[in-house]
Write a protein that holds these residues in place. Sequence first.
Motif, PDB file in Angstrom:
ATOM      1  N   GLU A   1       0.843  -1.189   0.000  1.00  0.00           N
ATOM      2  CA  GLU A   1       0.000   0.000   0.000  1.00  0.00           C
ATOM      3  C   GLU A   1       0.875   1.234   0.000  1.00  0.00           C
TER       4      GLU A   1
ATOM      5  N   ASP B   1      -2.727   2.991  -6.900  1.00  0.00           N
ATOM      6  CA  ASP B   1      -3.425   1.730  -6.646  1.00  0.00           C
ATOM      7  C   ASP B   1      -3.515   1.563  -5.135  1.00  0.00           C
ATOM      8  N   THR B   2      -4.724   1.613  -4.582  1.00  0.00           N
ATOM      9  CA  THR B   2      -4.870   1.643  -3.130  1.00  0.00           C
ATOM     10  C   THR B   2      -5.951   0.694  -2.629  1.00  0.00           C
ATOM     11  N   CYS B   3      -5.719   0.156  -1.424  1.00  0.00           N
ATOM     12  CA  CYS B   3      -6.742  -0.659  -0.763  1.00  0.00           C
ATOM     13  C   CYS B   3      -7.685   0.222   0.043  1.00  0.00           C
ATOM     14  N   GLY B   4      -7.327   1.509   0.226  1.00  0.00           N
ATOM     15  CA  GLY B   4      -8.186   2.447   0.934  1.00  0.00           C
ATOM     16  C   GLY B   4      -8.162   2.344   2.446  1.00  0.00           C
TER      17      GLY B   4
ATOM     18  N   LEU C   1      -5.238  10.183   1.447  1.00  0.00           N
ATOM     19  CA  LEU C   1      -5.864  10.277   0.130  1.00  0.00           C
ATOM     20  C   LEU C   1      -5.988  11.733  -0.301  1.00  0.00           C
TER      21      LEU C   1
ATOM     22  N   PHE D   1      -7.378   6.916  -9.344  1.00  0.00           N
ATOM     23  CA  PHE D   1      -7.270   6.021  -8.197  1.00  0.00           C
ATOM     24  C   PHE D   1      -7.801   4.650  -8.616  1.00  0.00           C
TER      25      PHE D   1
ATOM     26  N   TYR E   1      -9.062   1.738  -7.036  1.00  0.00           N
ATOM     27  CA  TYR E   1      -9.528   1.556  -5.658  1.00  0.00           C
ATOM     28  C   TYR E   1     -10.112   0.157  -5.489  1.00  0.00           C
TER      29      TYR E   1
ATOM     30  N   LEU F   1     -13.841   5.561   0.414  1.00  0.00           N
ATOM     31  CA  LEU F   1     -14.268   5.597  -0.983  1.00  0.00           C
ATOM     32  C   LEU F   1     -15.372   6.638  -1.176  1.00  0.00           C
TER      33      LEU F   1
ATOM     34  N   ILE G   1     -11.872   7.568 -10.543  1.00  0.00           N
ATOM     35  CA  ILE G   1     -11.830   6.385  -9.689  1.00  0.00           C
ATOM     36  C   ILE G   1     -12.182   5.179 -10.546  1.00  0.00           C
TER      37      ILE G   1
ATOM     38  N   CYS H   1     -17.347   6.717 -10.042  1.00  0.00           N
ATOM     39  CA  CYS H   1     -16.346   5.870 -10.681  1.00  0.00           C
ATOM     40  C   CYS H   1     -16.582   5.869 -12.193  1.00  0.00           C
TER      41      CYS H   1
END
Length: 303
Positions: free
Chosen positions: A125, A151-154, A161, A171, A173, A198, A217, A248
């Motif tokens: 991450e 590239d993120t898991c949030g 962010l 992003f 996500y 998100l 997104i 998105c």
Amino acid sequence: MKLPYITNIQKYSIHDGRGIRTTVFFKGCPLSCTWCHNPETQAFRPEVLVNPQACSGCGACRKVCPQHAQPGACTGCETCLDYCVNNAREVSGKQYTVKELVKELEKDRAFYEQSGGGVTLSGGEVLAQDMDYVENLARELKNRGLSLNIDTCGAVPFERLERILPWTDTFLYDVKLFEEEAAQKYTGSDGRLILDNLERLSNKLAENGSGRQIAEIWIRMPVIGGVNDTMEHMERTAHFLKAKQIRCSQVNLLPYHNTGSSKYTRMGRRYEGEGFYTPSEKQMEQFADYLKAQGLPGVKIGG
């Protein structure tokens, strides 16, 4: 500013955003997904990986190890590498200054320009790393006219962010699970922070006052056979994205694969996902067709 560890700089990536990209894999992640195909990126420290096919079991590395080769105690000091006569060991994790990393990423500029690609920061991450480093890197890349994806898991504080937002084009996500109990079991987190972030990120993108979205997104949803490969999960996904008005522009369904399972053996760990499986092509098409019918944009399998 603390230098993070990087496990890989992957050239010619075509699944981490538009065009041909170079993807940087940072080491360290707040989640511990059972199906993770990059387990070497989970810990925030360097680790030694062993090739069992090349190891003769001579024990030379064990004799010189400052940690006495205890499982989970490796500090990545690399002492054992000097004594491995079969070159069966390698260290996962290398540090770069921002200047050094930008220089490496600039080498692929011609591919970026020809394909409409750029750089993707991934992991692990990336937003769990030292944010002074990440922001300086992002600023430098954008100042050089390079496209930047995150590239993120949030699963990070929302402030991170917000901090990277001015430099980000897209992003990528991850949305994995909606049931808190299942999320806790399979990822080590109940998922509430991920979904909250998100929604907040989506709302933030429309706050620049110009009516123009300042970043995109892309929702990336791993579909794990035996975990979330159900129509009920797809219904929850569509309901959440529509009810929360998530802005998105693409939804990627990523079928599970176990190509990273061999890495666990090299790390002296047991892969806990033996019961997982790849959903059938027909099943994936049904999921994609359902999400399209619900009006979600840019639904595709893979990518």
